[in-house]
Motif scaffolding. Structure first.
Motif, PDB file in Angstrom:
ATOM      1  N   MET A   1       0.695  -1.229   0.056  1.00 56.74           N
ATOM      2  CA  MET A   1      -0.092   0.261  -0.002  1.00 56.74           C
ATOM      3  C   MET A   1       0.978   1.252  -0.116  1.00 56.74           C
ATOM      4  N   PRO A   2       1.835   1.397  -0.839  1.00 57.65           N
ATOM      5  CA  PRO A   2       2.687   2.506  -1.016  1.00 57.65           C
ATOM      6  C   PRO A   2       2.019   3.841  -1.135  1.00 57.65           C
ATOM      7  N   TRP A   3       0.989   4.037  -2.052  1.00 60.88           N
ATOM      8  CA  TRP A   3      -0.024   5.067  -2.329  1.00 60.88           C
ATOM      9  C   TRP A   3      -0.552   5.565  -0.986  1.00 60.88           C
ATOM     10  N   LEU A   4      -0.928   4.675  -0.268  1.00 62.78           N
ATOM     11  CA  LEU A   4      -1.467   5.214   1.004  1.00 62.78           C
ATOM     12  C   LEU A   4      -0.433   5.735   1.967  1.00 62.78           C
ATOM     13  N   ASP A   5       0.559   5.149   2.059  1.00 63.56           N
ATOM     14  CA  ASP A   5       1.675   5.462   3.086  1.00 63.56           C
ATOM     15  C   ASP A   5       2.380   6.637   2.622  1.00 63.56           C
ATOM     16  N   ALA A   6       2.570   7.081   1.280  1.00 61.56           N
ATOM     17  CA  ALA A   6       3.014   8.260   0.748  1.00 61.56           C
ATOM     18  C   ALA A   6       2.148   9.267   0.910  1.00 61.56           C
ATOM     19  N   THR A   7       0.613   9.146   0.852  1.00 62.76           N
ATOM     20  CA  THR A   7      -0.214  10.162   0.945  1.00 62.76           C
ATOM     21  C   THR A   7      -0.380  10.835   2.475  1.00 62.76           C
ATOM     22  N   LEU A   8      -0.287   9.629   3.368  1.00 61.91           N
ATOM     23  CA  LEU A   8      -0.400   9.796   4.999  1.00 61.91           C
ATOM     24  C   LEU A   8       0.960  10.583   5.296  1.00 61.91           C
ATOM     25  N   THR A   9       2.136  10.273   4.735  1.00 64.69           N
ATOM     26  CA  THR A   9       3.496  10.881   4.829  1.00 64.69           C
ATOM     27  C   THR A   9       3.428  12.458   4.394  1.00 64.69           C
ATOM     28  N   GLY A  10       2.514  12.564   3.363  1.00 71.28           N
ATOM     29  CA  GLY A  10       2.413  13.961   2.787  1.00 71.28           C
ATOM     30  C   GLY A  10       1.595  14.650   4.031  1.00 71.28           C
ATOM     31  N   PHE A  11       0.549  14.230   4.224  1.00 72.42           N
ATOM     32  CA  PHE A  11      -0.383  14.995   5.145  1.00 72.42           C
ATOM     33  C   PHE A  11       0.165  15.256   6.412  1.00 72.42           C
ATOM     34  N   SER A  12       1.325  14.176   6.967  1.00 72.67           N
ATOM     35  CA  SER A  12       2.041  14.465   8.187  1.00 72.67           C
ATOM     36  C   SER A  12       3.046  15.585   8.223  1.00 72.67           C
ATOM     37  N   LEU A  13       3.568  15.792   7.053  1.00 73.65           N
ATOM     38  CA  LEU A  13       4.315  17.033   6.636  1.00 73.65           C
ATOM     39  C   LEU A  13       3.606  18.349   6.903  1.00 73.65           C
ATOM     40  N   VAL A  14       2.225  18.192   6.284  1.00 75.31           N
ATOM     41  CA  VAL A  14       1.615  19.356   6.352  1.00 75.31           C
ATOM     42  C   VAL A  14       1.017  19.838   7.823  1.00 75.31           C
ATOM     43  N   ALA A  15       0.773  18.601   8.708  1.00 74.67           N
ATOM     44  CA  ALA A  15       0.258  18.671  10.066  1.00 74.67           C
ATOM     45  C   ALA A  15       1.586  19.259  10.640  1.00 74.67           C
ATOM     46  N   GLN A  16       2.846  18.756  10.426  1.00 75.37           N
ATOM     47  CA  GLN A  16       3.982  19.220  11.085  1.00 75.37           C
ATOM     48  C   GLN A  16       4.317  20.903  10.957  1.00 75.37           C
ATOM     49  N   LEU A  17       4.032  21.431   9.583  1.00 71.94           N
ATOM     50  CA  LEU A  17       4.132  22.852   9.002  1.00 71.94           C
ATOM     51  C   LEU A  17       2.956  23.525  10.019  1.00 71.94           C
ATOM     52  N   TRP A  18       1.986  23.188   9.956  1.00 72.29           N
ATOM     53  CA  TRP A  18       0.925  23.750  10.652  1.00 72.29           C
ATOM     54  C   TRP A  18       1.457  24.094  12.096  1.00 72.29           C
ATOM     55  N   MET A  19       1.904  22.877  12.720  1.00 70.61           N
ATOM     56  CA  MET A  19       2.047  22.901  14.050  1.00 70.61           C
ATOM     57  C   MET A  19       3.104  23.724  14.339  1.00 70.61           C
ATOM     58  N   ALA A  20       4.136  23.866  13.510  1.00 68.85           N
ATOM     59  CA  ALA A  20       5.070  25.185  13.567  1.00 68.85           C
ATOM     60  C   ALA A  20       4.635  26.470  13.698  1.00 68.85           C
ATOM     61  N   GLN A  21       3.474  26.628  12.678  1.00 73.61           N
ATOM     62  CA  GLN A  21       2.816  27.746  12.622  1.00 73.61           C
ATOM     63  C   GLN A  21       1.702  27.998  13.645  1.00 73.61           C
ATOM     64  N   LYS A  22       1.737  27.235  14.602  1.00 72.70           N
ATOM     65  CA  LYS A  22       0.788  27.055  15.680  1.00 72.70           C
ATOM     66  C   LYS A  22      -0.650  27.366  15.219  1.00 72.70           C
ATOM     67  N   ARG A  23      -1.231  26.368  14.339  1.00 67.86           N
ATOM     68  CA  ARG A  23      -2.547  26.554  14.036  1.00 67.86           C
ATOM     69  C   ARG A  23      -3.240  25.459  14.520  1.00 67.86           C
ATOM     70  N   LEU A  24      -4.418  25.786  15.090  1.00 66.27           N
ATOM     71  CA  LEU A  24      -5.089  24.842  15.892  1.00 66.27           C
ATOM     72  C   LEU A  24      -5.532  23.408  15.082  1.00 66.27           C
TER      73      LEU A  24
END
Length: 76
Positions: A1-24
């Protein structure tokens, strides 16, 4: 399931960026991503890793609740 894993990794990067920006919203994204990772790892019979991501899901829920209670943690 490489596509699902890659998609979740991409969204994890977005979540980390938002966390650095202190977005709820980062916490909601973490909860969704971590929950989907639990399902992915259970499907692959990686039970210890699924358990780890279940714990991370609980941590994300707690972080979300704490950030909602303390407006000083969130950037307007």
């Amino acid at each position: 399931m490489p596509w699902l894993d890659a998609t979740l990794t991409g969204f994890s990067l977005v979540a980390q960026l938002w966390m650095a920006q202190k977005r709820l919203q980062c916490w909601a994204l973490w909860v969704v991503v971590d929950t989907l990772y639990v399902g992915l790892y259970l499907h692959q019979q990686l039970y210890f890793t699924a358990g780890l991501f279940a714990v991370l899901t609980l941590i994300a829920v707690r972080g979300w609740l704490e950030w909602q209670r303390d407006p000083a943690l969130v950037q307007p």
